[in-house]
Design an enzyme around this catalytic site. Structure first.
Site, PDB file in Angstrom:
ATOM      1  N   GLU A  40      -9.191   5.309 -22.203  1.00  0.00           N
ATOM      2  CA  GLU A  40      -8.119   4.796 -22.771  1.00  0.00           C
ATOM      3  C   GLU A  40      -7.103   4.372 -21.796  1.00  0.00           C
ATOM      4  O   GLU A  40      -6.660   3.203 -21.885  1.00  0.00           O
ATOM      5  CB  GLU A  40      -7.198   5.970 -23.494  1.00  0.00           C
ATOM      6  CG  GLU A  40      -8.306   6.285 -24.691  1.00  0.00           C
ATOM      7  CD  GLU A  40      -7.509   7.280 -25.725  1.00  0.00           C
ATOM      8  OE1 GLU A  40      -7.758   8.262 -25.105  1.00  0.00           O
ATOM      9  OE2 GLU A  40      -7.281   7.077 -26.723  1.00  0.00           O
ATOM     10  N   GLU A  59     -13.697  12.355 -27.972  1.00  0.00           N
ATOM     11  CA  GLU A  59     -12.798  13.141 -28.516  1.00  0.00           C
ATOM     12  C   GLU A  59     -13.157  13.895 -29.798  1.00  0.00           C
ATOM     13  O   GLU A  59     -12.918  14.905 -30.116  1.00  0.00           O
ATOM     14  CB  GLU A  59     -11.562  12.367 -28.826  1.00  0.00           C
ATOM     15  CG  GLU A  59     -10.757  12.161 -27.764  1.00  0.00           C
ATOM     16  CD  GLU A  59     -11.171  10.891 -26.816  1.00  0.00           C
ATOM     17  OE1 GLU A  59     -12.359  10.344 -27.068  1.00  0.00           O
ATOM     18  OE2 GLU A  59     -10.217  10.405 -26.012  1.00  0.00           O
TER      19      GLU A  59
HETATM   20  C1  LIG Z   1      -4.286  13.247 -26.164  1.00  0.00           C
HETATM   21  C2  LIG Z   1      -5.033  11.975 -26.310  1.00  0.00           C
HETATM   22  C3  LIG Z   1      -6.292  11.514 -26.504  1.00  0.00           C
HETATM   23  C4  LIG Z   1      -7.278  12.179 -25.393  1.00  0.00           C
HETATM   24  C5  LIG Z   1      -8.239  13.081 -25.830  1.00  0.00           C
HETATM   25  C6  LIG Z   1      -9.037  13.372 -24.442  1.00  0.00           C
HETATM   26  O1  LIG Z   1      -9.203  12.724 -23.613  1.00  0.00           O
HETATM   27  S1  LIG Z   1      -9.712  14.928 -24.936  1.00  0.00           S
HETATM   28  C7  LIG Z   1     -11.071  15.014 -23.397  1.00  0.00           C
HETATM   29  C8  LIG Z   1     -11.946  14.054 -23.554  1.00  0.00           C
HETATM   30  N1  LIG Z   1     -12.894  14.185 -22.635  1.00  0.00           N
HETATM   31  C9  LIG Z   1     -14.113  14.874 -22.591  1.00  0.00           C
HETATM   32  O2  LIG Z   1     -14.514  15.383 -23.666  1.00  0.00           O
HETATM   33  C10 LIG Z   1     -14.956  14.944 -21.383  1.00  0.00           C
HETATM   34  C11 LIG Z   1     -15.245  16.362 -21.304  1.00  0.00           C
HETATM   35  N2  LIG Z   1     -16.153  16.644 -20.011  1.00  0.00           N
HETATM   36  C12 LIG Z   1     -17.377  16.253 -19.904  1.00  0.00           C
HETATM   37  O3  LIG Z   1     -18.071  15.705 -20.736  1.00  0.00           O
HETATM   38  C13 LIG Z   1     -17.966  16.811 -18.374  1.00  0.00           C
HETATM   39  O4  LIG Z   1     -17.097  17.835 -18.023  1.00  0.00           O
HETATM   40  C14 LIG Z   1     -18.118  15.829 -17.346  1.00  0.00           C
HETATM   41  C15 LIG Z   1     -19.094  14.736 -17.831  1.00  0.00           C
HETATM   42  C16 LIG Z   1     -16.632  15.210 -17.388  1.00  0.00           C
HETATM   43  C17 LIG Z   1     -18.484  16.540 -15.882  1.00  0.00           C
HETATM   44  O5  LIG Z   1     -19.739  17.119 -16.339  1.00  0.00           O
HETATM   45  P1  LIG Z   1     -20.255  18.017 -15.376  1.00  0.00           P
HETATM   46  O6  LIG Z   1     -21.531  18.505 -15.758  1.00  0.00           O
HETATM   47  O7  LIG Z   1     -20.289  17.369 -13.912  1.00  0.00           O
HETATM   48  O8  LIG Z   1     -19.223  19.323 -14.990  1.00  0.00           O
HETATM   49  P2  LIG Z   1     -18.901  20.402 -16.281  1.00  0.00           P
HETATM   50  O9  LIG Z   1     -19.073  19.985 -17.444  1.00  0.00           O
HETATM   51  O10 LIG Z   1     -19.385  21.684 -15.850  1.00  0.00           O
HETATM   52  O11 LIG Z   1     -17.307  20.272 -15.897  1.00  0.00           O
HETATM   53  C18 LIG Z   1     -16.695  20.837 -14.689  1.00  0.00           C
HETATM   54  C19 LIG Z   1     -15.468  21.610 -14.916  1.00  0.00           C
HETATM   55  O12 LIG Z   1     -14.422  20.619 -15.406  1.00  0.00           O
HETATM   56  C20 LIG Z   1     -13.802  21.279 -16.635  1.00  0.00           C
HETATM   57  N3  LIG Z   1     -13.510  20.113 -17.480  1.00  0.00           N
HETATM   58  C21 LIG Z   1     -14.358  19.105 -17.847  1.00  0.00           C
HETATM   59  N4  LIG Z   1     -13.715  18.122 -18.296  1.00  0.00           N
HETATM   60  C22 LIG Z   1     -12.552  18.618 -18.724  1.00  0.00           C
HETATM   61  C23 LIG Z   1     -11.352  18.048 -19.199  1.00  0.00           C
HETATM   62  N5  LIG Z   1     -11.361  16.750 -20.036  1.00  0.00           N
HETATM   63  N6  LIG Z   1     -10.418  18.780 -19.390  1.00  0.00           N
HETATM   64  C24 LIG Z   1     -10.250  20.220 -18.761  1.00  0.00           C
HETATM   65  N7  LIG Z   1     -11.537  20.643 -17.965  1.00  0.00           N
HETATM   66  C25 LIG Z   1     -12.317  19.841 -17.963  1.00  0.00           C
HETATM   67  C26 LIG Z   1     -15.191  22.133 -16.972  1.00  0.00           C
HETATM   68  O13 LIG Z   1     -14.525  23.094 -18.098  1.00  0.00           O
HETATM   69  C27 LIG Z   1     -15.526  22.742 -16.035  1.00  0.00           C
HETATM   70  O14 LIG Z   1     -14.736  23.681 -15.475  1.00  0.00           O
HETATM   71  P3  LIG Z   1     -15.163  25.284 -14.863  1.00  0.00           P
HETATM   72  O15 LIG Z   1     -16.204  25.775 -15.848  1.00  0.00           O
HETATM   73  O16 LIG Z   1     -15.897  24.744 -13.515  1.00  0.00           O
HETATM   74  O17 LIG Z   1     -14.169  25.998 -14.892  1.00  0.00           O
END
Ligand SMILES: CCC/C=C/C(=O)SCCNC(=O)CCNC(=O)[C@H](O)C(C)(C)COP(=O)([O-])OP(=O)([O-])OC[C@H]1O[C@@H](n2cnc3c(N)ncnc32)[C@H](O)[C@@H]1OP(=O)([O-])[O-]
Length: 717
Positions: A103, A123
């Site tokens: 975004e 999301e």
């Molecule tokens: C309000 C306005 C609207 C917006 C809403 C949003 O954006 S909603 C968000 C929409 N976004 C998503 O849904 C994306 C969610 N994330 C992912 O899909 C994957 O983490 C990745 C592809 C970014 C990285 O994959 P990878 O296999 O390389 O690594 P991994 O998955 O093992 O993560 C490593 C560490 O980072 C941590 N962490 C990760 N993301 C977040 C986060 N957003 N936040 C906080 N922490 C996060 C994860 O917990 C882990 O912590 P740990 O266990 O080490 O303490």
């Protein structure tokens, strides 16, 4: 955090710096707002590039902040300010731009992506919608239909596809930031009006698109509300001016944000990550245990399970020896494995990887592999014989794994000369599709063996959970009681349709009786025979419908004796139009059989409502989950929940059985279990677990605090 620097005198470079994924925490949002304002103010700066440090643009809003009151500048005005700016802003996307990250990029005037980058709005998988303008800007960029698909599914798109969809303007194999900087300089002075997505007009979506999508989603979402809100938000983009669409997006988000479903899905996100950080009762844990590389593996047995495991290994690029003694099975297995690999190759436009598999009938060919996975059928004598031979044939440092779904891993380890190298790798059928892997550690399994199996699971793309050794481990141990309760409900007056309907309304993809027909009633029959509950091993001195001192329903055994084994025989709990048919129809014959059965045993049928179906089936399963935690078979409630969501069709938007118990309220679960235990004293597992009682005594703490009430592991290391 975000860093600011000036490049070539005129380019303002803002780098998001919040490892590991540059999530948009309040500090980061504050820093971005400040740095953007600084760049816009600086008369020397003519253009701006926003990038992320360490090869990741941004993983989206900081999900951890959702649990507390949101502080810091909100995303929407920050993104609006970027879009409204008079200097061109270019997003340099490496790694991922997900959620709020994409975004943010959509608020920029241009987007350059590395060819390996991925973008998406996931999301919906967290029970939310892209509420920082994503539902309004993306359709204006890609057209309504692609945006609707991406937003309602949360699907990630690789950079080349993003380019085709128009999400990014350029894809590069070079240094993305450098390319973005040159690009930004090249567009200085060009009109920005057209680049502001909020000002773009949307072309009319195809007729009926929203109605069709909504109907599909309602069918597939199993009660999840976020996908529905996503459709409504995109519809607002297509029908309202930008500002009104943003208001609609905000209102819809407000209803989702504090919903139980959003909490469950966010819990699931972190639970899935927490299980990778395994720890064992002997003190070994993922932080200190090193995995060994697996270059060559072997799979013994080419039934359904074995074939799926071979395919998974090949897909991960591991060379495999596939061994099967039955010539016909070897031939069929080989054909099916090659067919799946060829289909894969067609899909990815690549050459099939069949060269990685060597098929053999000889166990002696396994002498040089790093790891063996035995996947023959559930017969302890046969398995022991194989493990004895493996122990002699395989090189001394080869790991010996069993795919048993319930048998004792220690008993198998004991027949080898290397019990420390033995672990369970319990895959779920079909193994090349299902995500879950239970890694079962025995009494003597070394930390290295557990680490290697967990690491291998990760390489195969599985969600791996380390569990202790007990009959059925975690998943099947809990499942057994759930199935039993469903059978008791039939004895008491329910029909398979009523039970399945209640479970499907709860959110399971399929009710328990449909699942049983699909997998075949004979699977459980074989297990019950092994356990002496039916067939030759039964102590017939016990009263009918009692086995080993407790209530037992022989209903499934009776159907098996009649040859009604489910879909494959066209009859089971339901009727199918032909053997192998997929469409279950209520079976009047089965209903009459239930009536006769009840009358034979003097059982009076009563009306059973949906609440009772859910409480009896789910609370008994949950109670066993507490026993499993108390026994140390699972190290925390997240482990149990991840197993149920990824292996047993538990609806993800309900978090998992233990999370569900927390949501329902532990005292209510306890009270209902006490009630049912009193009503059914011959079903011992309805007796509330000591851990559940302890938690209720301690004021029913939230699930994140349960670990403090579990017995502490003693380190033997
Ligand atoms: C309000 C306005 C609207 C917006 C809403 C949003 O954006 S909603 C968000 C929409 N976004 C998503 O849904 C994306 C969610 N994330 C992912 O899909 C994957 O983490 C990745 C592809 C970014 C990285 O994959 P990878 O296999 O390389 O690594 P991994 O998955 O093992 O993560 C490593 C560490 O980072 C941590 N962490 C990760 N993301 C977040 C986060 N957003 N936040 C906080 N922490 C996060 C994860 O917990 C882990 O912590 P740990 O266990 O080490 O303490």
């Amino acid at each position: 955090m975000a860093k600011y620097s000036r490049l070539h005198g005129s380019v303002g470079l803002i780098s998001l710096a919040n490892p590991p994924v540059n999530a948009l925490s309040s500090v980061v949002r504050h820093a971005i707002s400040e740095k953007v304002a600084k760049a816009f103010r600086d008369p020397e700066v003519t253009c701006v590039v926003i990038c992320g440090e360490n090869g990741v643009f941004c993983g989206g809003a900081d999900i951890r902040e959702f649990a507390s009151t949101m502080r810091g500048p909100p995303l929407v005005p920050m993104i609006d300010a970027i879009e409204e700016g008079e200097k061109p802003v270019v997003a340099a996307i490496e790694g991922v731009a997900f959620g709020g990250g994409l975004e943010l990029a959509l608020g920029c005037h241009y987007r350059i992506a590395h060819y390996k980058a991925r973008v998406g709005l996931p999301e919906v998988t967290l029970g939310l919608l892209p509420a920082a303008g994503g539902t309004q800007r993306l359709p204006r960029l890609t057209g309504v239909a692609p945006a609707l698909q991406l937003i309602t599914t949360g699907r990630h798109v690789a950079a080349p596809e993003a380019l085709k969809l128009g999400i990014v303007d350029q894809v590069t194999e070079q240094n993305t930031v450098e390319v973005a900087v040159q690009f930004a300089k090249s567009v200085v002075g060009q009109a920005l009006h057209n680049r502001r997505l909020s000002l773009r007009q949307l072309s009319c979506p195809p007729d009926g698109l929203f109605e069709e999508t909504m109907a599909q989603i309602k069918q597939r979402a199993r009660g999840a509300v976020a996908p529905i809100a996503c459709v409504q938000a995109v519809k607002a983009a297509a029908t309202l001016p930008f500002k009104a669409g943003m208001d609609k997006e905000r209102d819809l988000m407000a209803t989702l944000f504090n919903s139980g479903q959003a909490k469950a899905l966010q819990y699931s996100f972190f639970a899935q990550r927490s299980v990778a950080k395994w720890n064992l009762p002997n003190g070994a844990h993922s932080g200190i245990s090193k995995a060994r590389a697996v270059h060559r593996a072997a799979v013994i047995g080419l039934g359904t399970m074995g074939r799926g495991i071979v395919v998974s290994l090949v897909r991960a690029g591991i060379s495999v020896i596939a061994m099967e003694t039955n010539e016909k099975q070897l031939h069929t297995g080989k054909k099916m494995v090659i067919a799946i690999l060829e289909k894969d190759a067609q899909k990815h436009n690549a050459a099939p990887r069949a060269d990685l598999v060597h098929f053999t009938e000889r166990l002696s060919d396994l002498s040089n592999v790093d790891l063996v996975i035995e996947a023959v059928y559930e017969d302890m004598v046969l398995k022991k014989d194989i493990f004895k031979q493996l122990s002699m044939i395989c090189k001394p440092d080869a790991f010996l794994c069993t795919n048993t779904s319930a048998l004792n891993v220690d008993e198998l380890a004991a027949v080898t000369g290397r019990p420390e190298m033995v672990v369970g790798m319990h895959f779920f059928a079909p193994a090349h599709v299902m995500k879950l892997l239970e890694v079962v550690y025995g009494q003597h399994s070394s930390p290295e063996a557990v680490a290697t199996a967990m690491q291998l699971g990760k390489r195969l793309g599985k969600v791996s959970v380390a569990v202790g050794n007990c009959p059925g481990f975690v998943g099947n141990r809990m499942m057994k009681l759930y199935v039993e309760q469903a059978h008791f409900l039939l004895e008491e007056g329910a029909t398979p349709e009523q039970v399945d309907e209640a479970l499907e309304e709860f959110g399971f993809a399929m009710g328990i009786f449909k699942v049983s027909d699909l997998s075949g009633l004979d699977v459980g029959w074989r297990v019950r025979k092994e356990a002496g509950l039916t067939g030759a091993g039964v102590d017939w001195k016990e009263p009918p419908r009692r086995r080993q001192g407790r209530r037992y329903s022989p209903l499934a055994d009776l159907l098996c004796e009649k040859g009604h084994l489910g879909q494959k025989t066209s009859r089971g709990w339901y009727l199918y139009e032909k053997p192998g048919g997929r469409d279950p129809k209520p079976d009047q014959g089965l209903h009459s059989f239930l009536v006769e059965y009840r009358s034979k045993y003097g059982l009076k049928a009563r009306r059973i409502d949906k609440d009772e179906v859910l409480e009896r089936c789910l609370f008994s399963l949950i109670n066993e989950g507490f026993c499993i935690l108390d026994d140390g078979i699972a190290s925390g409630p997240e482990d149990v929940d991840v197993i149920y969501v990824h292996g047993y069709g538990w609806p993800r938007h309900r978090g998992g059985p233990m999370f569900y118990a927390d949501m329902v309220g532990l005292s209510k679960v306890l009270e209902r279990l006490e009630f049912y235990h009193q009503a059914h004293p011959d079903v011992p597992y309805l007796k509330p677990s000591p851990l559940l009682r302890k938690l209720v005594r301690n004021g029913s703490p939230p699930i994140r605090e349960w670990r403090e009430f579990l017995k502490r592991p003693h380190s033997h290391l």
